[in-house]
Design a protein around this motif. Structure first.
Motif, PDB file in Angstrom:
ATOM      1  N   THR A  26      32.757  20.888  -5.828  1.00  0.00           N
ATOM      2  CA  THR A  26      33.307  20.895  -4.477  1.00  0.00           C
ATOM      3  C   THR A  26      32.224  21.138  -3.439  1.00  0.00           C
ATOM      4  O   THR A  26      32.139  20.449  -2.411  1.00  0.00           O
ATOM      5  CB  THR A  26      34.394  21.983  -4.356  1.00  0.00           C
ATOM      6  OG1 THR A  26      35.391  21.776  -5.356  1.00  0.00           O
ATOM      7  CG2 THR A  26      35.044  21.953  -2.982  1.00  0.00           C
ATOM      8  N   MET A  27      31.381  22.123  -3.701  1.00  0.00           N
ATOM      9  CA  MET A  27      30.334  22.491  -2.747  1.00  0.00           C
ATOM     10  C   MET A  27      29.298  21.383  -2.592  1.00  0.00           C
ATOM     11  O   MET A  27      28.960  20.973  -1.481  1.00  0.00           O
ATOM     12  CB  MET A  27      29.673  23.795  -3.186  1.00  0.00           C
ATOM     13  CG  MET A  27      28.635  24.358  -2.224  1.00  0.00           C
ATOM     14  SD  MET A  27      26.980  23.681  -2.532  1.00  0.00           S
ATOM     15  CE  MET A  27      26.700  24.276  -4.203  1.00  0.00           C
ATOM     16  N   THR A  28      28.778  20.876  -3.715  1.00  0.00           N
ATOM     17  CA  THR A  28      27.710  19.876  -3.627  1.00  0.00           C
ATOM     18  C   THR A  28      28.224  18.554  -3.054  1.00  0.00           C
ATOM     19  O   THR A  28      27.484  17.861  -2.352  1.00  0.00           O
ATOM     20  CB  THR A  28      27.079  19.621  -5.006  1.00  0.00           C
ATOM     21  OG1 THR A  28      28.099  19.275  -5.960  1.00  0.00           O
ATOM     22  CG2 THR A  28      26.337  20.854  -5.494  1.00  0.00           C
ATOM     23  N   THR A  29      29.476  18.201  -3.338  1.00  0.00           N
ATOM     24  CA  THR A  29      30.031  16.966  -2.777  1.00  0.00           C
ATOM     25  C   THR A  29      30.045  17.028  -1.260  1.00  0.00           C
ATOM     26  O   THR A  29      29.612  16.086  -0.571  1.00  0.00           O
ATOM     27  CB  THR A  29      31.454  16.730  -3.305  1.00  0.00           C
ATOM     28  OG1 THR A  29      31.420  16.563  -4.727  1.00  0.00           O
ATOM     29  CG2 THR A  29      32.059  15.490  -2.668  1.00  0.00           C
ATOM     30  N   GLU A  30      30.519  18.144  -0.712  1.00  0.00           N
ATOM     31  CA  GLU A  30      30.574  18.278   0.746  1.00  0.00           C
ATOM     32  C   GLU A  30      29.172  18.321   1.350  1.00  0.00           C
ATOM     33  O   GLU A  30      28.904  17.676   2.368  1.00  0.00           O
ATOM     34  CB  GLU A  30      31.349  19.538   1.137  1.00  0.00           C
ATOM     35  CG  GLU A  30      31.430  19.730   2.648  1.00  0.00           C
ATOM     36  CD  GLU A  30      32.372  20.840   3.060  1.00  0.00           C
ATOM     37  OE1 GLU A  30      32.218  21.370   4.181  1.00  0.00           O
ATOM     38  OE2 GLU A  30      33.275  21.183   2.264  1.00  0.00           O
ATOM     39  N   VAL A  31      28.260  19.057   0.731  1.00  0.00           N
ATOM     40  CA  VAL A  31      26.905  19.172   1.257  1.00  0.00           C
ATOM     41  C   VAL A  31      26.212  17.804   1.255  1.00  0.00           C
ATOM     42  O   VAL A  31      25.557  17.418   2.233  1.00  0.00           O
ATOM     43  CB  VAL A  31      26.083  20.190   0.440  1.00  0.00           C
ATOM     44  CG1 VAL A  31      24.599  20.104   0.787  1.00  0.00           C
ATOM     45  CG2 VAL A  31      26.594  21.608   0.697  1.00  0.00           C
ATOM     46  N   CYS A  32      26.354  17.073   0.161  1.00  0.00           N
ATOM     47  CA  CYS A  32      25.702  15.764   0.070  1.00  0.00           C
ATOM     48  C   CYS A  32      26.274  14.786   1.088  1.00  0.00           C
ATOM     49  O   CYS A  32      25.536  14.004   1.693  1.00  0.00           O
ATOM     50  CB  CYS A  32      25.846  15.209  -1.343  1.00  0.00           C
ATOM     51  SG  CYS A  32      24.823  16.062  -2.561  1.00  0.00           S
ATOM     52  N   GLU A  33      27.590  14.816   1.300  1.00  0.00           N
ATOM     53  CA  GLU A  33      28.192  13.913   2.285  1.00  0.00           C
ATOM     54  C   GLU A  33      27.738  14.263   3.691  1.00  0.00           C
ATOM     55  O   GLU A  33      27.468  13.380   4.505  1.00  0.00           O
ATOM     56  CB  GLU A  33      29.727  13.990   2.184  1.00  0.00           C
ATOM     57  CG  GLU A  33      30.281  13.360   0.922  1.00  0.00           C
ATOM     58  CD  GLU A  33      31.787  13.507   0.823  1.00  0.00           C
ATOM     59  OE1 GLU A  33      32.363  14.239   1.663  1.00  0.00           O
ATOM     60  OE2 GLU A  33      32.393  12.897  -0.087  1.00  0.00           O
ATOM     61  N   GLU A  34      27.628  15.543   3.996  1.00  0.00           N
ATOM     62  CA  GLU A  34      27.253  15.982   5.336  1.00  0.00           C
ATOM     63  C   GLU A  34      25.768  15.737   5.627  1.00  0.00           C
ATOM     64  O   GLU A  34      25.387  15.405   6.746  1.00  0.00           O
ATOM     65  CB  GLU A  34      27.570  17.462   5.520  1.00  0.00           C
ATOM     66  CG  GLU A  34      29.054  17.789   5.605  1.00  0.00           C
ATOM     67  CD  GLU A  34      29.646  17.393   6.943  1.00  0.00           C
ATOM     68  OE1 GLU A  34      28.909  17.387   7.950  1.00  0.00           O
ATOM     69  OE2 GLU A  34      30.851  17.081   6.982  1.00  0.00           O
ATOM     70  N   LEU A  35      24.921  15.922   4.619  1.00  0.00           N
ATOM     71  CA  LEU A  35      23.471  15.865   4.836  1.00  0.00           C
ATOM     72  C   LEU A  35      22.820  14.593   4.298  1.00  0.00           C
ATOM     73  O   LEU A  35      21.606  14.429   4.403  1.00  0.00           O
ATOM     74  CB  LEU A  35      22.805  17.088   4.184  1.00  0.00           C
ATOM     75  CG  LEU A  35      23.241  18.458   4.725  1.00  0.00           C
ATOM     76  CD1 LEU A  35      22.539  19.582   3.967  1.00  0.00           C
ATOM     77  CD2 LEU A  35      22.957  18.573   6.221  1.00  0.00           C
ATOM     78  N   GLY A  36      23.613  13.701   3.697  1.00  0.00           N
ATOM     79  CA  GLY A  36      23.059  12.461   3.188  1.00  0.00           C
ATOM     80  C   GLY A  36      22.190  12.650   1.970  1.00  0.00           C
ATOM     81  O   GLY A  36      21.181  11.945   1.798  1.00  0.00           O
ATOM     82  N   LEU A  37      22.547  13.588   1.095  1.00  0.00           N
ATOM     83  CA  LEU A  37      21.778  13.867  -0.111  1.00  0.00           C
ATOM     84  C   LEU A  37      22.533  13.378  -1.344  1.00  0.00           C
ATOM     85  O   LEU A  37      23.626  12.833  -1.238  1.00  0.00           O
ATOM     86  CB  LEU A  37      21.501  15.376  -0.215  1.00  0.00           C
ATOM     87  CG  LEU A  37      20.762  15.999   0.976  1.00  0.00           C
ATOM     88  CD1 LEU A  37      20.677  17.510   0.820  1.00  0.00           C
ATOM     89  CD2 LEU A  37      19.372  15.390   1.121  1.00  0.00           C
ATOM     90  N   ALA A  38      21.946  13.569  -2.508  1.00  0.00           N
ATOM     91  CA  ALA A  38      22.571  13.160  -3.766  1.00  0.00           C
ATOM     92  C   ALA A  38      22.346  14.244  -4.809  1.00  0.00           C
ATOM     93  O   ALA A  38      21.497  15.125  -4.647  1.00  0.00           O
ATOM     94  CB  ALA A  38      21.984  11.835  -4.248  1.00  0.00           C
ATOM     95  N   THR A  39      23.128  14.202  -5.885  1.00  0.00           N
ATOM     96  CA  THR A  39      22.979  15.171  -6.968  1.00  0.00           C
ATOM     97  C   THR A  39      22.491  14.470  -8.230  1.00  0.00           C
ATOM     98  O   THR A  39      22.702  13.272  -8.420  1.00  0.00           O
ATOM     99  CB  THR A  39      24.312  15.871  -7.284  1.00  0.00           C
ATOM    100  OG1 THR A  39      25.296  14.890  -7.654  1.00  0.00           O
ATOM    101  CG2 THR A  39      24.802  16.663  -6.099  1.00  0.00           C
TER     102      THR A  39
END
Length: 310
Positions: free
Chosen positions: A187-200
């Protein structure tokens, strides 16, 4: 936090006082037991009766008389590390919001799908979709390095529809610890990646065990810099595991690994230091990283991003 607050007359988001924490998590009583007890005595109730009415579930004294140790709470800890510590203010705010929402998501899942009360020595049980939780945030580990994490102290009491309070099924909660952590991370990484344009990307932390998901583009040295406690625990765990193999002639199973890991963490645990303000910590972290790596770590969007991991 938690849907169980309504039964106690408490409001979500309100501050938990030291005395409330002592009453609920130390004595198994209503967080406002002092006020309730005084009112009942003023109304003519006997002091012992007034006190008993503030107890949630079985009194601690009765449990201890059977030679058992009362379990009053569980501490679920949800955390992330480097990206939050070394990113700019916008990055930090995005991560903190995602962190809070991920915690709320995990709590709802525990209430809706996992938590159950038990009675009759565990022979009877029922769903418990109303937990009582005190959440408090820390910014660093015991070595002073970045570790944004929130302790979710879950009271081991839940109210049934008839108004009575019973203990939670502790075994069931513990069986879902890994799933809760995975849900938080996703949940956390999905939101962070969408907001900041990053990937996991997946990364193997312990050979043979499932990988963990981390923000892509993170230098391993930067992760190691912030994970001082992890390295110390891993070094201690290696020695403990060798002793286990010598004694039992085999490697420990998954349950055994968790137990040995707990011992390694306890054996390497330093004393807590006096807390420092976040602004002071962030300045020290950035200076420490620059001294260690120079200016090679950059802000997200301008090169390799310092990453987060669970």
């Amino acid at each position: 936090m938690g849907l169980g607050l309504a039964a106690l007359g408490l409001t979500a988001g309100s501050v938990v006082t030291e005395r409330q924490a002592e009453l609920l998590f130390g004595e198994g009583r209503h967080p406002d037991a002092d006020r309730m007890e005084r009112k009942r005595v003023d109304d003519g109730a006997a002091p012992e009766t007034a006190r008993r009415e503030t107890v949630l579930g079985q009194p601690i004294g009765e449990i201890e008389q059977r030679g058992q140790t009362p379990l009053l709470a569980f501490d679920f800890v949800l955390s992330l590390i480097v990206l939050w510590a070394l990113g700019d203010d916008h990055t930090r705010q995005v991560i903190e919001r995602a962190h809070e929402r991920a915690i709320a998501t995990v709590l709802r899942w525990l209430e809706n799908e996992v938590a159950e009360t038990r009675w009759s020595s565990g022979r009877e049980r029922a769903k418990a979709p109303a937990l009582v939780v005190a959440a408090f945030r820390h910014f660093d580990n015991r070595d002073g390095f970045p570790l944004l994490h929130t302790h979710c102290l879950i009271a081991n009491r839940a109210q049934r529809p008839d108004g009575s309070w019973y203990a939670l099924d502790t075994r069931r909660l513990l069986q879902h610890v890994v799933a809760a952590g995975t849900l938080y991370t996703l949940t956390m990484t999905t939101e962070v990646c969408e907001e900041l344009g990053l990937a996991t990307v997946p990364r193997e932390v312990t050979p043979g065990l499932r990988p963990v998901m981390e923000i892509a583009g993170v230098d391993q040295e930067l992760i190691d810099w912030s994970s001082t406690r992890r390295q110390r625990i891993e070094d201690a765990l290696e020695g403990i595991t060798r002793k286990y193999v010598a004694k039992h002639g085999r490697l420990p199973g998954e349950r055994g690994r968790h137990g040995l890991g707990w011992w390694a963490a306890q054996n390497t645990r330093p004393e807590k230091k006096a807390p420092k303000r976040l602004q002071q910590l962030r300045a020290w972290w950035r200076a420490s990283a620059i001294l260690r790596f120079g200016q090679q770590h950059q802000q997200p969007g301008n090169g390799p991003a310092p990453g987060a991991r669970r």
